[in-house]
Design a protein around this motif. Structure first.
Motif, mmCIF file in Angstrom:
data_model
loop_
_atom_site.group_PDB
_atom_site.id
_atom_site.type_symbol
_atom_site.label_atom_id
_atom_site.label_comp_id
_atom_site.label_asym_id
_atom_site.label_seq_id
_atom_site.Cartn_x
_atom_site.Cartn_y
_atom_site.Cartn_z
ATOM 1 N N LYS A 1 45.407 101.436 32.210
ATOM 2 C CA LYS A 1 45.983 100.977 33.468
ATOM 3 C C LYS A 1 45.068 99.925 34.076
ATOM 4 C CE LYS A 1 47.371 102.641 38.065
ATOM 5 N NZ LYS A 1 47.478 103.842 38.941
ATOM 6 N N LEU A 2 45.645 98.779 34.427
ATOM 7 C CA LEU A 2 44.889 97.687 35.028
ATOM 8 C C LEU A 2 45.535 97.282 36.345
ATOM 9 C CD1 LEU A 2 44.253 95.421 31.887
ATOM 10 C CD2 LEU A 2 42.686 97.076 32.917
ATOM 11 N N LEU A 3 44.709 97.072 37.355
ATOM 12 C CA LEU A 3 45.178 96.604 38.658
ATOM 13 C C LEU A 3 45.038 95.083 38.711
ATOM 14 C CD1 LEU A 3 43.481 99.287 40.954
ATOM 15 C CD2 LEU A 3 45.727 99.374 39.837
ATOM 16 N N LEU A 4 46.124 94.408 39.049
ATOM 17 C CA LEU A 4 46.160 92.945 39.048
ATOM 18 C C LEU A 4 46.243 92.422 40.482
ATOM 19 C CD1 LEU A 4 48.853 92.510 36.236
ATOM 20 C CD2 LEU A 4 46.386 92.853 35.968
ATOM 21 N N THR A 5 45.538 91.331 40.734
ATOM 22 C CA THR A 5 45.576 90.667 42.037
ATOM 23 C C THR A 5 45.747 89.169 41.815
ATOM 24 O OG1 THR A 5 44.077 92.346 42.944
ATOM 25 C CG2 THR A 5 44.375 90.334 44.230
ATOM 26 N N PHE A 6 46.627 88.553 42.613
ATOM 27 C CA PHE A 6 46.925 87.130 42.452
ATOM 28 C C PHE A 6 46.583 86.372 43.734
ATOM 29 C CE2 PHE A 6 49.690 89.569 39.735
ATOM 30 C CZ PHE A 6 49.663 88.890 38.525
ATOM 31 N N ILE A 7 45.928 85.221 43.566
ATOM 32 C CA ILE A 7 45.652 84.312 44.679
ATOM 33 C C ILE A 7 46.121 82.916 44.275
ATOM 34 C CG2 ILE A 7 43.665 85.646 45.494
ATOM 35 C CD1 ILE A 7 41.860 83.572 44.205
ATOM 36 N N ARG A 8 46.332 82.060 45.259
ATOM 37 C CA ARG A 8 46.774 80.697 44.963
ATOM 38 C C ARG A 8 45.627 79.887 44.355
ATOM 39 N NH1 ARG A 8 51.759 79.789 47.044
ATOM 40 N NH2 ARG A 8 52.429 81.083 48.813
#
Length: 336
Positions: free
Chosen positions: A26-33
Motif C-alpha cells: 500500500k502506497l500513499l500518493l500526494t500530488f502538487i502542481r
C-alpha cells in the motif's frame, strides 16, 4: 517453529473464523502542481495517466486493476498555495506472486528461498518501486503534476520495530534509578479499523465477541490480556466528512501477548496485509501499531480466559460468561 514465524511477505496467512491476511503493498500518493497552471484537477484523466505509467515498462506491474488505484482532489483548491497538495490517492499492489521463487525451465521444483531471503527480496523490490515513483511528473494535456510517495507507518514493520527499540532505549537511558535500569520490550499490539461483525458470533450478535476475537488472535501466540472497544472515530476518519457514522461498525482491539517473540511475529504478520473473510469481496485495510501508553498497566483489566480453560470448565458442567469490551452492560451466555 510456527507458521507465523516463518511467514514470507508474499504469503497469505489463514486465520480462524474464515478470516485471512492477504499480502499487499500500500502506497500513499500526494500530488502538487509542477507548473503555473490553475486548471482544476481532472481525477479521471489523472488516474488513467498514472495507470498507464504503472502498467507499462519500466514498472510493468502485473495484474493491476483500476480499483486498486483511488484518487481524489482535495477541497478548496483555489485557496491552496502552489506548493500545497491538490490531490491524494492510494495505490494497492495485491498480486505479489511475481516475487515468489519460480521453477527453472526443465526443473520440477522451484528455487528454494529462506524466509529471510524472501523478506530481503521483498524489501529491495519495495524500495526500488518507491524510488522509481517518487518525484515523477505527469503531463495531462500540458498541465503538469508532481507526485510524492509514502509507505503508511503501520505497513512498515522495520521502521516500526526501530521505533519501539529507540523508545525503550531512550527510556532506559533516562532512568536515574540503577535498580530500574532493566531493558524493556513491548508486548501489546493495537489494531484499528476491523469490522465488528467479522469478530462477532455468527447469528448471535453483530458486536465483536471477546471469545471469537481471542480465538483469532491466538493464531499469533499466547495471549495474556485482550480488550475490545468500538472505533467510531476510525469510520469518520476514513469517510473524510463530518457525517454521522453508524456506531459499532468498526472495533479497536488491544492484544497483550505473554512473550515478546509472539508479539514480534504478530506485528510482522499484520504489517503490509489486508484482512479478508471467506465469502466476502471486502478487503479491509486496518491500522496496526504497538502500545507505547501501557494500556493494560494503566487500567485494571481481567485477563481473558483461554480456550483450554473454557473446555475444562465445560467438562465440569459449568457455564461461563464472556463480556465484550464494546458494551460492558451487554452480557451473553455461551451454552456448553
Amino acid at each position: 517453529m510456527s507458521a507465523v514465524a516463518t511467514l514470507r511477505p508474499t504469503e497469505p496467512l489463514p486465520l480462524p473464523s474464515g478470516l485471512s491476511l492477504a499480502p499487499r503493498l500500500k502506497l500513499l500518493l500526494t500530488f502538487i502542481r509542477a507548473d503555473l497552471s490553475v486548471r482544476p484537477v481532472d481525477e479521471w484523466q489523472l488516474k488513467s495517466t498514472l495507470l498507464a505509467f504503472l502498467r507499462n515498462p519500466p514498472l510493468s506491474l502485473p495484474a493491476l486493476p483500476d480499483s486498486d488505484l483511488s484518487l481524489r482532489s482535495l477541497p478548496d483548491l483555489h485557496k491552496r498555495r502552489r506548493d500545497e497538495p491538490i490531490a491524494s490517492g492510494v495505490l494497492h499492489v495485491r498480486d505479489l506472486s511475481f516475487l515468489r521463487p519460480r521453477s527453472r525451465k526443465g526443473d520440477e521444483e522451484a528455487e528454494v528461498m529462506t524466509p529471510e531471503q524472501a523478506e530481503e527480496n521483498y524489501f529491495q523490490w519495495r524500495s526500488s518501486l518507491v524510488d522509481k515513483l517518487a518525484g515523477i511528473e505527469l503531463n495531462l494535456e500540458g498541465v503538469k503534476f508532481r507526485m510524492s510517495v509514502e509507505i503508511p507507518p503501520s505497513d512498515d514493520f522495520r521502521a516500526m520495530k526501530k521505533s519501539w527499540e529507540n523508545f525503550y532505549a531512550s527510556e532506559l537511558l533516562s532512568s536515574r534509578n540503577p535498580v530500574r535500569k532493566i531493558a524493556k520490550r513491548p508486548d501489546t499490539i493495537v489494531v484499528r479499523g476491523v469490522p465488528s461483525r467479522w469478530f462477532a458470533e455468527t447469528r448471535i450478535s453483530s458486536k465483536a465477541s471477546t471469545l471469537v476475537t481471542h480465538t483469532i488472535f491466538s493464531a499469533f501466540g499466547k495471549i495474556r490480556n485482550l480488550n475490545i472497544s468500538s472505533d467510531d472515530e476510525w469510520g469518520a476518519k476514513q469517510d473524510g466528512t463530518n457525517k454521522d457514522i453508524i456506531s459499532g461498525l468498526n472495533c479497536k482491539v488491544w492484544v497483550q501477548f505473554e512473550n515478546y517473540d509472539d508479539f514480534n511475529c504478530a506485528m510482522k504478520a499484520l504489517c503490509g496485509r489486508s484482512l479478508e473473510k471467506e465469502g466476502s469481496r471486502l478487503k479491509v485495510d486496518y491500522e496496526v501499531n504497538w502500545d507505547r501508553e501501557g494500556f493494560f498497566r494503566n487500567a485494571q483489566y481481567k485477563p481473558v480466559r483461554s480456550n483450554l480453560e473454557e473446555r475444562d470448565s465445560s467438562a465440569h458442567g459449568r457455564k461461563k460468561h464472556y463480556t465484550s469490551r464494546i458494551d460492558s452492560d451487554h452480557r451473553k451466555r455461551f451454552r456448553d
